[in-house]
Design a protein around this motif. Structure first.
Motif, PDB file in Angstrom:
ATOM      1  N   GLU A  68      37.342 -19.414  50.908  1.00 33.61           N
ATOM      2  CA  GLU A  68      38.184 -19.344  49.706  1.00 33.61           C
ATOM      3  C   GLU A  68      39.664 -19.489  50.074  1.00 33.61           C
ATOM      4  N   VAL A  69      40.090 -18.801  51.117  1.00 27.69           N
ATOM      5  CA  VAL A  69      41.488 -18.873  51.551  1.00 27.69           C
ATOM      6  C   VAL A  69      41.804 -20.262  52.104  1.00 27.69           C
ATOM      7  N   GLY A  70      40.879 -20.839  52.872  1.00 23.63           N
ATOM      8  CA  GLY A  70      41.088 -22.192  53.394  1.00 23.63           C
ATOM      9  C   GLY A  70      41.254 -23.206  52.281  1.00 23.63           C
ATOM     10  N   GLU A  71      40.434 -23.090  51.259  1.00 24.06           N
ATOM     11  CA  GLU A  71      40.541 -24.005  50.121  1.00 24.06           C
ATOM     12  C   GLU A  71      41.835 -23.755  49.349  1.00 24.06           C
ATOM     13  N   GLN A  72      42.223 -22.498  49.219  1.00 24.09           N
ATOM     14  CA  GLN A  72      43.481 -22.164  48.545  1.00 24.09           C
ATOM     15  C   GLN A  72      44.662 -22.790  49.286  1.00 24.09           C
ATOM     16  N   ALA A  73      44.668 -22.704  50.600  1.00 19.20           N
ATOM     17  CA  ALA A  73      45.765 -23.272  51.395  1.00 19.20           C
ATOM     18  C   ALA A  73      45.798 -24.791  51.257  1.00 19.20           C
ATOM     19  N   ARG A  74      44.630 -25.420  51.359  1.00 19.41           N
ATOM     20  CA  ARG A  74      44.565 -26.874  51.233  1.00 19.41           C
ATOM     21  C   ARG A  74      45.035 -27.306  49.849  1.00 19.41           C
ATOM     22  N   ALA A  75      44.560 -26.630  48.814  1.00 23.49           N
ATOM     23  CA  ALA A  75      44.942 -26.968  47.440  1.00 23.49           C
ATOM     24  C   ALA A  75      46.432 -26.741  47.206  1.00 23.49           C
ATOM     25  N   THR A  76      46.986 -25.702  47.809  1.00 19.43           N
ATOM     26  CA  THR A  76      48.419 -25.431  47.687  1.00 19.43           C
ATOM     27  C   THR A  76      49.229 -26.579  48.267  1.00 19.43           C
ATOM     28  N   LEU A  77      48.821 -27.055  49.439  1.00 17.57           N
ATOM     29  CA  LEU A  77      49.540 -28.164  50.067  1.00 17.57           C
ATOM     30  C   LEU A  77      49.410 -29.456  49.268  1.00 17.57           C
ATOM     31  N   VAL A  78      48.203 -29.748  48.810  1.00 15.89           N
ATOM     32  CA  VAL A  78      47.990 -30.971  48.027  1.00 15.89           C
ATOM     33  C   VAL A  78      48.793 -30.913  46.728  1.00 15.89           C
ATOM     34  N   ALA A  79      48.761 -29.776  46.053  1.00 17.28           N
ATOM     35  CA  ALA A  79      49.509 -29.643  44.803  1.00 17.28           C
ATOM     36  C   ALA A  79      51.012 -29.759  45.039  1.00 17.28           C
ATOM     37  N   ALA A  80      51.470 -29.222  46.150  1.00 14.81           N
ATOM     38  CA  ALA A  80      52.909 -29.256  46.444  1.00 14.81           C
ATOM     39  C   ALA A  80      53.422 -30.675  46.615  1.00 14.81           C
ATOM     40  N   VAL A  81      52.613 -31.536  47.203  1.00 15.39           N
ATOM     41  CA  VAL A  81      53.099 -32.891  47.497  1.00 15.39           C
ATOM     42  C   VAL A  81      52.752 -33.899  46.412  1.00 15.39           C
ATOM     43  N   THR A  82      51.957 -33.507  45.445  1.00 18.41           N
ATOM     44  CA  THR A  82      51.606 -34.415  44.362  1.00 18.41           C
ATOM     45  C   THR A  82      52.863 -34.803  43.589  1.00 18.41           C
ATOM     46  N   GLY A  83      53.084 -36.082  43.489  1.00 18.01           N
ATOM     47  CA  GLY A  83      54.239 -36.577  42.759  1.00 18.01           C
ATOM     48  C   GLY A  83      55.473 -36.774  43.617  1.00 18.01           C
ATOM     49  N   ALA A  84      55.397 -36.393  44.902  1.00 17.82           N
ATOM     50  CA  ALA A  84      56.549 -36.625  45.784  1.00 17.82           C
ATOM     51  C   ALA A  84      56.743 -38.124  45.938  1.00 17.82           C
ATOM     52  N   SER A  85      58.001 -38.550  45.965  1.00 21.76           N
ATOM     53  CA  SER A  85      58.257 -39.995  45.974  1.00 21.76           C
ATOM     54  C   SER A  85      58.610 -40.561  47.345  1.00 21.76           C
TER      55      SER A  85
END
Length: 194
Positions: A68-85
């Motif tokens: 659960e924590v591993g998925e949370q960390a991965r999702a946090t990183l993916v969400a953070a960079v979504t839309g970066a130009s």
């Protein structure tokens, strides 16, 4: 009877979610993992019956918390960079998100980075999770054209960053957040040079 089933499933899911939340605090305790069925039940106010409704045993519980924590960390990183130009913006957002995750929620950081070293039930789980983080870093090394070199640098960088964040969690690294972010970005920048 069918009308009550969704409510029953929802209550089961709520109990499981609560057990996982408590598991993060237990597995990520500052003094080391303190996970037991009794401790999880005491912290949630649930009986063992409800614990075993969600998890067959303590070790599976520990592995579920870690996943659960591993998925949370991965999702946090993916969400953070979504839309970066730009690559620089992507790196800034990813590093900032990971620093915030580890420093603002040290129990999460300890589960992610220290529990695989301290908790026998996790065995090689930390090694199994590493490739997804290596892939995220590797995507940021666009300046390196040789795929083998890019892979080597990404693996080395994940190892270096892991050691750095472990130092933050155990108190051996005590620099201000802004300096930590700058250092991480510098490591990433140097690794992405041809």
């Amino acid at each position: 009877m069918n009308t009550r089933r969704p409510d029953l499933d929802q209550r089961r899911l709520h109990r499981r979610t609560r057990l996982l939340e408590v598991g993060v605090a237990l597995l990520g305790a500052a003094d080391g993992p303190a996970v037991s069925v009794r401790a999880a039940c005491r912290a949630t106010g649930l009986t063992e019956r409800y614990f075993y409704e969600s998890f067959p045993d303590r070790d599976e519980y520990v592995r579920a918390v870690y996943a659960e924590v591993g998925e949370q960390a991965r999702a946090t990183l993916v969400a953070a960079v979504t839309g970066a130009s730009t690559p620089a913006e992507t790196a800034q957002l990813a590093v900032g998100a990971f620093v915030a995750l580890v420093l603002d929620h040290p129990e999460v950081g300890r589960v992610l980075l220290l529990a695989p070293l301290r908790e026998p039930a996790l065995g090689g789980r930390g090694l199994a999770l590493a490739p997804s983080f290596v892939a995220l870093v590797q995507d940021q090394l666009g300046g390196v054209s040789d795929p083998d070199e890019r892979a080597l640098r990404a693996i080395g960088l994940v190892g270096a960053l892991t050691s750095l964040f472990i130092g933050c969690l155990d108190g051996t690294v005590t620099v201000p957040r802004e300096r930590l972010i700058r250092h991480c970005l510098g490591l990433l920048d140097r690794a992405s040079k041809p």
